[in-house]
Write an enzyme that holds these catalytic residues in place. Structure first.
Site, PDB file in Angstrom:
ATOM      1  NE  ARG A  14      -3.866  -2.190   0.340  1.00  0.00           N
ATOM      2  CZ  ARG A  14      -3.650  -3.433  -0.117  1.00  0.00           C
ATOM      3  NH1 ARG A  14      -2.555  -3.720  -0.803  1.00  0.00           N
ATOM      4  NH2 ARG A  14      -4.545  -4.379   0.070  1.00  0.00           N
ATOM      5  CD  GLU A  58      -5.885   0.955   2.306  1.00  0.00           C
ATOM      6  OE1 GLU A  58      -5.738  -0.105   2.930  1.00  0.00           O
ATOM      7  OE2 GLU A  58      -6.625   1.078   1.321  1.00  0.00           O
ATOM      8  CB  SER A  63      -8.840  -1.398   4.456  1.00  0.00           C
ATOM      9  OG  SER A  63      -9.294  -2.638   4.002  1.00  0.00           O
TER      10      SER A  63
HETATM   11  C1  LIG Z   1     -15.388  -0.592  -0.714  1.00  0.00           C
HETATM   12  C2  LIG Z   1     -13.923  -0.336  -0.986  1.00  0.00           C
HETATM   13  C3  LIG Z   1     -13.058  -1.405  -1.133  1.00  0.00           C
HETATM   14  C4  LIG Z   1     -11.693  -1.197  -1.399  1.00  0.00           C
HETATM   15  N1  LIG Z   1     -10.884  -2.285  -1.563  1.00  0.00           N
HETATM   16  C5  LIG Z   1      -9.567  -2.103  -1.832  1.00  0.00           C
HETATM   17  C6  LIG Z   1      -8.704  -3.221  -2.029  1.00  0.00           C
HETATM   18  O1  LIG Z   1      -9.133  -4.381  -1.982  1.00  0.00           O
HETATM   19  N2  LIG Z   1      -7.392  -2.988  -2.272  1.00  0.00           N
HETATM   20  C7  LIG Z   1      -6.894  -1.713  -2.366  1.00  0.00           C
HETATM   21  O2  LIG Z   1      -5.679  -1.568  -2.609  1.00  0.00           O
HETATM   22  N3  LIG Z   1      -7.683  -0.626  -2.199  1.00  0.00           N
HETATM   23  C8  LIG Z   1      -9.000  -0.792  -1.933  1.00  0.00           C
HETATM   24  N4  LIG Z   1      -9.811   0.302  -1.739  1.00  0.00           N
HETATM   25  C9  LIG Z   1      -9.223   1.643  -1.804  1.00  0.00           C
HETATM   26  C10 LIG Z   1      -9.384   2.304  -3.193  1.00  0.00           C
HETATM   27  O3  LIG Z   1     -10.289   1.599  -3.988  1.00  0.00           O
HETATM   28  C11 LIG Z   1      -8.044   2.361  -3.928  1.00  0.00           C
HETATM   29  O4  LIG Z   1      -7.081   3.021  -3.144  1.00  0.00           O
HETATM   30  C12 LIG Z   1      -8.175   3.106  -5.261  1.00  0.00           C
HETATM   31  O5  LIG Z   1      -6.974   2.967  -5.990  1.00  0.00           O
HETATM   32  C13 LIG Z   1      -8.496   4.577  -5.088  1.00  0.00           C
HETATM   33  O6  LIG Z   1      -8.834   5.093  -6.358  1.00  0.00           O
HETATM   34  P1  LIG Z   1      -9.551   6.494  -6.528  1.00  0.00           P
HETATM   35  O7  LIG Z   1      -9.568   6.801  -7.978  1.00  0.00           O
HETATM   36  O8  LIG Z   1     -10.882   6.457  -5.858  1.00  0.00           O
HETATM   37  O9  LIG Z   1      -8.552   7.447  -5.763  1.00  0.00           O
HETATM   38  P2  LIG Z   1      -8.874   8.689  -4.825  1.00  0.00           P
HETATM   39  O10 LIG Z   1      -9.561   8.205  -3.597  1.00  0.00           O
HETATM   40  O11 LIG Z   1      -9.557   9.762  -5.592  1.00  0.00           O
HETATM   41  O12 LIG Z   1      -7.401   9.159  -4.466  1.00  0.00           O
HETATM   42  C14 LIG Z   1      -6.555   8.347  -3.691  1.00  0.00           C
HETATM   43  C15 LIG Z   1      -5.145   8.940  -3.722  1.00  0.00           C
HETATM   44  O13 LIG Z   1      -4.639   8.889  -5.049  1.00  0.00           O
HETATM   45  C16 LIG Z   1      -4.331  10.195  -5.532  1.00  0.00           C
HETATM   46  N5  LIG Z   1      -4.695  10.194  -6.962  1.00  0.00           N
HETATM   47  C17 LIG Z   1      -5.864   9.811  -7.507  1.00  0.00           C
HETATM   48  N6  LIG Z   1      -5.793   9.873  -8.845  1.00  0.00           N
HETATM   49  C18 LIG Z   1      -4.553  10.319  -9.148  1.00  0.00           C
HETATM   50  C19 LIG Z   1      -3.876  10.606 -10.366  1.00  0.00           C
HETATM   51  N7  LIG Z   1      -4.439  10.428 -11.567  1.00  0.00           N
HETATM   52  N8  LIG Z   1      -2.607  11.092 -10.296  1.00  0.00           N
HETATM   53  C20 LIG Z   1      -2.000  11.277  -9.106  1.00  0.00           C
HETATM   54  N9  LIG Z   1      -2.589  11.019  -7.919  1.00  0.00           N
HETATM   55  C21 LIG Z   1      -3.851  10.541  -7.951  1.00  0.00           C
HETATM   56  C22 LIG Z   1      -5.143  11.144  -4.678  1.00  0.00           C
HETATM   57  O14 LIG Z   1      -4.535  12.409  -4.623  1.00  0.00           O
HETATM   58  C23 LIG Z   1      -5.097  10.414  -3.341  1.00  0.00           C
HETATM   59  O15 LIG Z   1      -3.860  10.650  -2.700  1.00  0.00           O
HETATM   60  C24 LIG Z   1     -11.182   0.123  -1.491  1.00  0.00           C
HETATM   61  C25 LIG Z   1     -12.069   1.210  -1.360  1.00  0.00           C
HETATM   62  C26 LIG Z   1     -13.426   0.983  -1.102  1.00  0.00           C
HETATM   63  C27 LIG Z   1     -14.357   2.149  -0.987  1.00  0.00           C
END
Ligand SMILES: Cc1cc2nc3c(=O)[nH]c(=O)nc-3n(C[C@H](O)[C@H](O)[C@H](O)COP(=O)(O)OP(=O)(O)OC[C@H]3O[C@@H](n4cnc5c(N)ncnc54)[C@H](O)[C@@H]3O)c2cc1C
Length: 339
Positions: A163, A331, A236
């Site tokens: 992570r 996280e 998480s």
């Molecule tokens: C129900 C649920 C289950 C999940 N299960 C998992 C799992 O099994 N494994 C896991 O690893 N994660 C899991 N996650 C966490 C999440 O899905 C991941 O971290 C995902 O990659 C976040 O994507 P996002 O586009 O929503 O990012 P955001 O929440 O919008 O951003 C997260 C971070 O990434 C940065 N960011 C986003 N896009 C960019 C970009 N294009 N360039 C630079 N920085 C950027 C943001 O600034 C922030 O720091 C889960 C979340 C939920 C709600």
């Protein structure tokens, strides 16, 4: 490209926290993103990059400019015995998994149904059910928000960990990730070490294939995790802590069975077990709650603000540290200020 003022971000974060961006832009390609970065820099506005908002805690106001890249498109070609698949940052991660499965390209099935965008996947090196992004990663293209340069980074340069990646150790929004390239195997190699996935596959009663593993993972996830559309959450909330072997013995002495996983820097302990043992499962403080079926997940029970979620998260951290001497790390990223 015009920056929009005072944009409501509540629908853009899966915890559904009330939050307003001072300025906001959703560029469709790198040229538009460069214009936005230039404009924000000229106006001295700090930049926050937002993808699907599924791993963030947004306080009530985000000063500066929130940029949500909407770069779409997926391209796949064969290179020897691998497929190289490249997707824009704005592509929904699960759509990429489905795209690959639909073309008979295996390799992402264990990561099915992880919410969020392709652009965010490298930030925390997403992982689930025995697979992390880094194992499939080839390179990424990013826009430097400091000088507007476009850079290409390989896996080594991204310094992936559990992570974790380079991006978590740089000042926030140093780079806006524009596209991610993956190296996927031509032949399916099942990775089904997790008992939940094994059980689900057995109950499906079909031949083990990439599609079958994705289906099993999807079913397990749907059963275990709250649907963000009905119960707002960010997945998480705490990472599994990495501890020394002697700590594992101590924890087992206190708690009996504690699930552990190997990690290069020690042993990863199931944070859920510690939170559960401290009695937090199903508890709440105001409108911020701990999900009853998976205590790693904090949920918005309706009217929570970032401060409520963070009060609950800090209380759990302090209690687990006090009882078991283990520090839990958040996280999700926390952005903004409370006004
Ligand atoms: C129900 C649920 C289950 C999940 N299960 C998992 C799992 O099994 N494994 C896991 O690893 N994660 C899991 N996650 C966490 C999440 O899905 C991941 O971290 C995902 O990659 C976040 O994507 P996002 O586009 O929503 O990012 P955001 O929440 O919008 O951003 C997260 C971070 O990434 C940065 N960011 C986003 N896009 C960019 C970009 N294009 N360039 C630079 N920085 C950027 C943001 O600034 C922030 O720091 C889960 C979340 C939920 C709600």
């Amino acid at each position: 490209m015009k920056l929009l003022a005072d944009v409501d971000l509540q629908r853009f974060n899966t915890l559904r926290l009330p939050s307003t961006a001072e300025f906001f832009a959703a560029p469709n390609d790198l040229d538009e993103a460069q214009l936005v970065v230039t404009e924000a820099t000229a106006r001295n506005l700090p930049i926050t990059v937002l993808g699907g908002g599924s791993n963030v805690v947004l306080r009530t106001r985000i000063p500066g400019c929130v940029i949500m890249p909407r770069f779409l498109g997926i391209e796949a070609h064969r290179e020897g015995d691998e497929h190289v698949v490249t997707a824009g940052a704005g592509v929904v991660w699960h759509d990429l998994v489905r795209f690959c499965l639909g073309r008979g390209i295996p390799g992402l099935e264990n990561l099915a149904l992880i919410p969020g965008s392709v652009g965010a996947a490298p930030i925390q090196n997403i992982g689930a059910y025995g697979l992390e992004l880094q194992e499939r990663f080839k390179s990424l293209t990013a826009l430097s928000c400091r000088d507007g340069a476009i850079v290409k980074l390989n896996a080594q340069q991204c310094a992936f960990g559990y992570r974790d990646s380079l991006f978590k150790h740089l000042p926030h929004a140093s780079y806006l990730i524009a596209a991610v390239s993956l190296r996927l195997p031509a032949t399916f190699n099942a990775r089904v070490g997790y008992p939940d996935v094994q059980r689900e596959l057995a109950s499906l009663g079909i031949r083990v294939s990439a599609v079958a593993v994705a289906e099993a993972v999807t079913r397990v996830r749907r059963r275990k995790l709250p649907d963000v559309r009905r119960v707002p959450n960010a997945g998480s909330f705490f990472k599994n802590p990495v501890v020394a072997r002697s700590d594992v013995e101590r924890l087992r002495g206190l708690l009996g069975n504690v699930p552990t996983y190997d990690h290069p820097n020690g042993i990863k302990v199931a944070a859920a077990r510690l939170i559960d043992a401290a009695g937090w499962k199903g508890q709440h403080i105001g409108a911020a709650g701990v999900w009853s079926r998976q205590p790693l997940v904090l949920v918005n029970l309706g009217t929570a603000r970032a401060a409520d979620i963070l009060t609950l998260a800090h209380s759990i951290q302090a209690d687990v540290e006090h009882r078991f001497g283990v520090a839990l790390e958040f996280e999700p990223a926390v952005f903004g200020v409370d006004e």
